[in-house]
Design a protein around this motif. Structure first.
Motif, PDB file in Angstrom:
ATOM      1  N   UNK A  22      -0.353  13.111  -1.540  1.00 10.70           N
ATOM      2  CA  UNK A  22       0.540  12.116  -0.935  1.00 10.70           C
ATOM      3  C   UNK A  22       1.472  12.729   0.112  1.00 10.70           C
ATOM      4  N   UNK A  23       1.898  13.970  -0.102  1.00  8.46           N
ATOM      5  CA  UNK A  23       2.767  14.636   0.880  1.00  8.46           C
ATOM      6  C   UNK A  23       2.064  14.794   2.221  1.00  8.46           C
ATOM      7  N   UNK A  24       0.765  15.010   2.196  1.00  6.48           N
ATOM      8  CA  UNK A  24      -0.011  15.118   3.436  1.00  6.48           C
ATOM      9  C   UNK A  24       0.012  13.801   4.190  1.00  6.48           C
ATOM     10  N   UNK A  25      -0.108  12.702   3.471  1.00  2.52           N
ATOM     11  CA  UNK A  25      -0.056  11.378   4.101  1.00  2.52           C
ATOM     12  C   UNK A  25       1.318  11.152   4.724  1.00  2.52           C
ATOM     13  N   UNK A  26       2.369  11.521   4.012  1.00  2.53           N
ATOM     14  CA  UNK A  26       3.728  11.375   4.553  1.00  2.53           C
ATOM     15  C   UNK A  26       3.905  12.166   5.842  1.00  2.53           C
ATOM     16  N   UNK A  27       3.375  13.378   5.871  1.00  2.00           N
ATOM     17  CA  UNK A  27       3.461  14.191   7.088  1.00  2.00           C
ATOM     18  C   UNK A  27       2.719  13.529   8.247  1.00  2.00           C
ATOM     19  N   UNK A  28       1.579  12.946   7.943  1.00  2.00           N
ATOM     20  CA  UNK A  28       0.780  12.308   8.996  1.00  2.00           C
ATOM     21  C   UNK A  28       1.437  11.023   9.490  1.00  2.00           C
TER      22      UNK A  28
ATOM     23  N   UNK B 162       0.870  -1.178   0.000  1.00  2.00           N
ATOM     24  CA  UNK B 162       0.000   0.000   0.000  1.00  2.00           C
ATOM     25  C   UNK B 162       0.905   1.225   0.000  1.00  2.00           C
ATOM     26  N   UNK B 163       0.697   2.107  -0.941  1.00  2.00           N
ATOM     27  CA  UNK B 163       1.526   3.302  -1.089  1.00  2.00           C
ATOM     28  C   UNK B 163       0.815   4.536  -0.518  1.00  2.00           C
TER      29      UNK B 163
ATOM     30  N   UNK C 271      -5.428   9.015  -2.241  1.00  2.00           N
ATOM     31  CA  UNK C 271      -6.616   8.923  -3.098  1.00  2.00           C
ATOM     32  C   UNK C 271      -7.851   8.572  -2.282  1.00  2.00           C
ATOM     33  N   UNK C 272      -7.700   7.690  -1.324  1.00  2.00           N
ATOM     34  CA  UNK C 272      -8.813   7.304  -0.462  1.00  2.00           C
ATOM     35  C   UNK C 272      -9.344   8.503   0.324  1.00  2.00           C
ATOM     36  N   UNK C 273      -8.428   9.306   0.850  1.00  2.00           N
ATOM     37  CA  UNK C 273      -8.815  10.420   1.720  1.00  2.00           C
ATOM     38  C   UNK C 273      -9.004  11.742   0.985  1.00  2.00           C
ATOM     39  N   UNK C 274      -8.625  11.782  -0.289  1.00  2.00           N
ATOM     40  CA  UNK C 274      -8.777  13.014  -1.052  1.00  2.00           C
ATOM     41  C   UNK C 274      -7.787  14.101  -0.674  1.00  2.00           C
ATOM     42  N   UNK C 275      -6.556  13.671  -0.358  1.00  2.00           N
ATOM     43  CA  UNK C 275      -5.499  14.622  -0.004  1.00  2.00           C
ATOM     44  C   UNK C 275      -4.263  14.327  -0.864  1.00  2.00           C
TER      45      UNK C 275
ATOM     46  N   UNK D 244      -8.961   4.286   6.579  1.00  2.00           N
ATOM     47  CA  UNK D 244      -7.749   3.548   6.196  1.00  2.00           C
ATOM     48  C   UNK D 244      -7.825   2.118   6.710  1.00  2.00           C
ATOM     49  N   UNK D 245      -8.168   1.970   7.977  1.00  2.00           N
ATOM     50  CA  UNK D 245      -8.242   0.641   8.581  1.00  2.00           C
ATOM     51  C   UNK D 245      -9.296  -0.216   7.880  1.00  2.00           C
ATOM     52  N   UNK D 246     -10.447   0.327   7.651  1.00  2.00           N
ATOM     53  CA  UNK D 246     -11.558  -0.413   7.030  1.00  2.00           C
ATOM     54  C   UNK D 246     -11.238  -0.827   5.597  1.00  2.00           C
ATOM     55  N   UNK D 247     -10.590   0.052   4.830  1.00  2.00           N
ATOM     56  CA  UNK D 247     -10.344  -0.208   3.409  1.00  2.00           C
ATOM     57  C   UNK D 247      -9.092  -1.019   3.123  1.00  2.00           C
ATOM     58  N   UNK D 248      -8.059  -0.873   3.948  1.00  2.00           N
ATOM     59  CA  UNK D 248      -6.789  -1.537   3.653  1.00  2.00           C
ATOM     60  C   UNK D 248      -6.342  -2.565   4.689  1.00  2.00           C
ATOM     61  N   UNK D 249      -6.791  -2.418   5.930  1.00  2.00           N
ATOM     62  CA  UNK D 249      -6.306  -3.293   6.999  1.00  2.00           C
ATOM     63  C   UNK D 249      -7.448  -3.762   7.897  1.00  2.00           C
ATOM     64  N   UNK D 250      -8.514  -4.326   7.328  1.00  2.00           N
ATOM     65  CA  UNK D 250      -9.690  -4.660   8.141  1.00  2.00           C
ATOM     66  C   UNK D 250      -9.426  -5.725   9.214  1.00  2.00           C
ATOM     67  N   UNK D 251      -8.358  -6.473   9.051  1.00  2.00           N
ATOM     68  CA  UNK D 251      -8.030  -7.522  10.015  1.00  2.00           C
ATOM     69  C   UNK D 251      -7.152  -7.025  11.170  1.00  2.00           C
ATOM     70  N   UNK D 252      -6.766  -5.755  11.140  1.00  2.00           N
ATOM     71  CA  UNK D 252      -5.881  -5.204  12.174  1.00  2.00           C
ATOM     72  C   UNK D 252      -6.617  -4.176  13.019  1.00  2.00           C
ATOM     73  N   UNK D 253      -6.223  -4.087  14.275  1.00  2.00           N
ATOM     74  CA  UNK D 253      -6.836  -3.151  15.213  1.00  2.00           C
ATOM     75  C   UNK D 253      -6.401  -1.713  14.906  1.00  2.00           C
ATOM     76  N   UNK D 254      -7.319  -0.805  15.034  1.00  2.00           N
ATOM     77  CA  UNK D 254      -7.057   0.613  14.818  1.00  2.00           C
ATOM     78  C   UNK D 254      -5.955   1.103  15.758  1.00  2.00           C
TER      79      UNK D 254
END
Length: 66
Positions: free
Chosen positions: A27-33, A14-15, A21-25, A48-58
């Motif tokens: 990529x630099x914003x994601x890197x900062x976060x 997952x990049x 794209x998922x959050x509508x921001x 993010x958890x629901x769409x990419x990591x549903x098997x992992x705890x938030x």
């Protein structure tokens, strides 16, 4: 740094652009976060958890580490 999120993204190929794209921001914003220079909102974290990591705890994915 959100090390768990970063590691799980690498494991699942997952990049920043995918999360951006998922959050509508930019990529630099994601890197900062991921680097804890800014924070994900609770809704963003849930999306993010629901769409990419549903098997992992938030709490695991978004635990800050040094």
């Amino acid at each position: 740094m959100l090390w768990n999120l970063k590691a799980e993204m690498a494991r699942r190929s997952v990049k920043c652009i995918d999360l951006a794209n998922l959050l509508g921001v930019r990529p630099a914003t994601i890197s900062l976060k991921i680097g804890c220079k800014s924070q994900f909102t609770f809704d963003e974290a849930q999306s993010i958890q629901r769409n990419y990591f549903p098997d992992l705890e938030l709490e695991y994915l978004f635990k800050e580490g040094r």
